[in-house]
Design a protein around this motif. Sequence first.
Motif, mmCIF file in Angstrom:
data_model
loop_
_atom_site.group_PDB
_atom_site.id
_atom_site.type_symbol
_atom_site.label_atom_id
_atom_site.label_comp_id
_atom_site.label_asym_id
_atom_site.label_seq_id
_atom_site.Cartn_x
_atom_site.Cartn_y
_atom_site.Cartn_z
ATOM 1 N N ASN B 60 29.818 43.378 60.046
ATOM 2 C CA ASN B 60 29.362 43.479 58.657
ATOM 3 C C ASN B 60 28.874 42.137 58.122
ATOM 4 O OD1 ASN B 60 29.868 46.255 57.306
ATOM 5 N ND2 ASN B 60 31.610 45.958 58.667
ATOM 6 N N GLY B 61 28.705 41.187 59.015
ATOM 7 C CA GLY B 61 28.180 39.872 58.623
ATOM 8 C C GLY B 61 29.212 38.982 57.970
ATOM 9 N N LEU B 62 30.489 39.290 58.137
ATOM 10 C CA LEU B 62 31.541 38.466 57.521
ATOM 11 C C LEU B 62 32.158 37.571 58.588
ATOM 12 C CD1 LEU B 62 33.129 41.436 55.575
ATOM 13 C CD2 LEU B 62 31.799 39.585 54.554
ATOM 14 N N ASP B 63 32.362 36.323 58.227
ATOM 15 C CA ASP B 63 32.782 35.336 59.208
ATOM 16 C C ASP B 63 34.306 35.265 59.289
ATOM 17 O OD1 ASP B 63 32.557 33.400 61.093
ATOM 18 O OD2 ASP B 63 32.300 31.750 59.661
ATOM 19 N N TRP B 64 34.897 36.165 60.067
ATOM 20 C CA TRP B 64 36.350 36.196 60.228
ATOM 21 C C TRP B 64 36.699 36.162 61.707
ATOM 22 C CZ3 TRP B 64 40.390 36.299 56.685
ATOM 23 C CH2 TRP B 64 40.021 36.395 55.340
ATOM 24 N N THR B 65 37.701 35.354 62.046
ATOM 25 C CA THR B 65 38.196 35.372 63.426
ATOM 26 C C THR B 65 39.508 36.156 63.418
ATOM 27 O OG1 THR B 65 39.482 33.363 63.110
ATOM 28 C CG2 THR B 65 37.210 33.098 63.889
ATOM 29 N N TRP B 66 39.916 36.606 64.613
ATOM 30 C CA TRP B 66 41.127 37.432 64.599
ATOM 31 C C TRP B 66 42.391 36.665 64.214
ATOM 32 C CZ3 TRP B 66 45.607 37.013 67.314
ATOM 33 C CH2 TRP B 66 45.592 36.306 68.507
ATOM 34 N N PRO B 67 42.534 35.371 64.590
ATOM 35 C CA PRO B 67 43.737 34.669 64.112
ATOM 36 C C PRO B 67 43.776 34.571 62.580
ATOM 37 C CG PRO B 67 42.769 33.489 65.951
ATOM 38 C CD PRO B 67 41.780 34.521 65.538
ATOM 39 N N GLN B 68 42.586 34.428 61.980
ATOM 40 C CA GLN B 68 42.560 34.375 60.510
ATOM 41 C C GLN B 68 43.027 35.709 59.915
ATOM 42 O OE1 GLN B 68 38.387 33.336 60.127
ATOM 43 N NE2 GLN B 68 38.885 31.283 59.420
ATOM 44 N N VAL B 69 42.545 36.795 60.528
ATOM 45 C CA VAL B 69 42.941 38.134 60.059
ATOM 46 C C VAL B 69 44.449 38.313 60.210
ATOM 47 C CG1 VAL B 69 42.696 40.624 60.453
ATOM 48 C CG2 VAL B 69 40.681 39.143 60.596
ATOM 49 N N GLN B 70 44.968 37.872 61.354
ATOM 50 C CA GLN B 70 46.400 38.039 61.621
ATOM 51 C C GLN B 70 47.238 37.232 60.631
ATOM 52 O OE1 GLN B 70 47.878 40.192 63.793
ATOM 53 N NE2 GLN B 70 49.714 39.503 62.731
ATOM 54 N N THR B 71 46.803 36.004 60.379
ATOM 55 C CA THR B 71 47.538 35.148 59.436
ATOM 56 C C THR B 71 47.558 35.780 58.045
ATOM 57 O OG1 THR B 71 46.744 33.256 60.689
ATOM 58 C CG2 THR B 71 47.693 32.771 58.544
ATOM 59 N N LEU B 72 46.381 36.289 57.628
ATOM 60 C CA LEU B 72 46.303 36.905 56.300
ATOM 61 C C LEU B 72 47.196 38.148 56.237
ATOM 62 C CD1 LEU B 72 44.989 36.783 53.510
ATOM 63 C CD2 LEU B 72 43.099 38.155 54.394
ATOM 64 N N ARG B 73 47.188 38.928 57.299
ATOM 65 C CA ARG B 73 48.051 40.129 57.329
ATOM 66 C C ARG B 73 49.514 39.736 57.178
ATOM 67 N NH1 ARG B 73 48.524 45.072 61.758
ATOM 68 N NH2 ARG B 73 50.647 45.621 61.257
#
Lengths: 77, 684
Positions: B60-73
């Motif tokens: 979707n054109g959003l700059d997210w890496t999986w560690p960032q997603v995991q940290t936010l979760r």
Amino acid sequence: MKQQLVSKSFDLPGNEIGRVSKLYLINRFVPLGNLGGMTRFRELLILTVLHRFGALPFRLLIRYEDPLTRLYKKLKG
Amino acid sequence: MKWQTCYTLDSFLKKGEQLAKQCEVITFDLFDTLLVRRIHDPDLVKPSVARFVANKAQRNGLDWTWPQVQTLRDEIEAGQRQETGKRFEDHEACYPQFMGELLKQIFQKKADADLLSEVTDYELMMENSMLVPRAEVVEWLSALHAQGKKIYVLSDVYLPASHLKRLIEHAGFLDSVDEVISSADSFLAKASGLAFPLLKDRYHLHYESWLHVGDNPFSDGLRPSEKGIKALVLRDSSEKFRKAVVKRYYNYSQGQPFWKGRTVQQLMLPMEKESNAFSPMRVYGYNVLAPLLAGFLQGVAEDCLRQGIKRLYFFSREGWMLKKVWDEIVPFLFPELPVPETSYLYVSRMALAGASCAHQGLIRQNADIVFLPTGNRDFRDVCRVFSLKPEGFTEILHRFDLQVDTVLSDHHEGYLPQNIQQFHRLLEDDEFQVEVKRQTTDANKALQLYLQEQSFFEHEHVALVDIGWLGTIQRFFFEAVNHRKETPRCQGYLLGATRGIEYPTTHKNCIHGMLYDRDRFNLAGSTILYAQDLFEEACRAPHPTLNGYQLTPEGFTLVFREQHDATGKAEKEQDEFYKELQEGIKEGSRQYGIAASILGFKYKDIQPWLHYLLVSRLAFPKADEVATIRHKHHLDDFHGHHSPSNKKIKGRKALWDNSRNMLRWNPLLRLKFFLRLIRDRLRE
């Protein structure tokens, strides 16, 4: 003859840890190729002991799991 | 009332039966009691979901890496637990709430109910893939339900009851459960003991006729006992041992690359009812060939993603199994990633060799390929391979002092160097080439019609996947269509590239050996040369080989080889012989996909273990393994039926050609062959 997909000691069938040990030994004298550094001796030894003799201590010590865990944590600091 | 603890499953079931007799209501803990996890740490499922969300965000054109997603979760979940702790005794979290919040923060306005449902589906799919019903406990639960007892499943977890029901349904015992209760819905958990009064009030239960079963001495033992509920706790030493083994491999894999692949295999291992006895063939397919083939295709998929390839063709007949492996691993390994669409393409060296001559004629490099196999001897073999009729060349051959049975291969008696020199002159002759093109034009046209039907010319860049070894199929294939300007760039992926004859690599046409490529020194990978036929036969489709492409009034037709002759029967026998092996590969591949996805390992991570598998199973195999797995028949129409002179074939015996006794009793045999392999590689 039928075989299980996993051994009773939760290893791959056919004594996989023994096979790793054998190739580890051969690899000391004859290069076997790129095995990513293979394994350290200590790791191999622990895994061998765990697979071969792990079941009994677990069966005997499970009753004392909590005090043993507490003791381990204390010793570890 | 003191709860009772059992340390083996047998004693647990026996005690449970006794206690259940006095009770009308039985509540079961879910995780580690009814369902056991393959992985030692349940939190290891979360990174795979984070990768899924990150991939989706990137699309979707959003700059997210999986560690960032995991940290936010983790942050959102912890925040929710803190908030809950202010209002309730238990610090619980609820998945739809914190996941909804996470998606909102990442996708902003694009975060809707559909997106949450999609992510939830993926998380539950991964959970399901890691969970296995504990067979004997589930059987006991079903028996109790059949006796008319009320059965409730009670869990302290962030998943609401509706999600837990999906897990139980997948495990196959939802019919035996009256209701599922999760702390995520009420924030009243077993840990505080408040879940029990909740149940009592909601379903009008009585503590004295209530048995609670679980694995946690505190939540499932102490807490219900305090309320006067009979409690039974299972502390299964065998399960603890299994998890300790997984944990050990996992921990070592974090520091030592070699153990990564072994950890994947540990998670692939069947549990509970999955663990039946199978034929050695199936076991070999599951534990050896499945990781090798799945690893190969994982590498292919990763490379396709890197290169932006949108279409991939599996070449028949080995591509049949490779496509099945691909279909098993890709949904788990590459969710939300633009992996190429796949097709199975009917090709063969014999069918393509002729078609490749329609525009360029019969070139010398291709003619020389005919004489690589020792069974080919003369011009008749050239005609057989390139689908030519020898009668059309009688006069031309005569002009060059050649006949259809003049020996052209140095493997055979009667070979004279001037014969091959004359043959090479013949290839320069215009009249000869005109006749070659005339005879092969129709096959080429039919091939192009077939490829158009397969949308081959609609792409700029395609991947072509085959088992190996010289790349002759892709060579002939590309040469047959190279004259068209819309021909896409062809990136070939082979399990092993032996390159016995130089491949005509160009920007538009190249091959890459994944496990072994002669162009890159790889000693461990080169052990694949010990048993190339094993891989071919293990992957081969159970349909006859393609003989050619034929033009018809309606368009084209594929002509397959008849299977009524001795060769066809032998092929069917071989198919039957390897049926179990192929089953094992399919089952193992699925588990490989799940395990590698959970662990987040790439092909490069697993490669050292794949090398080990090659070395240990092919170069240092057990005698029984070779005797059991060795194929019965290996058929290749490309090879002629002429017998080479003994002198020429002497000394070519491979390790796998040795008898069981020789393999068993000669301790230095494997080492001797391995040293020969090293010598050969160094000479290359």
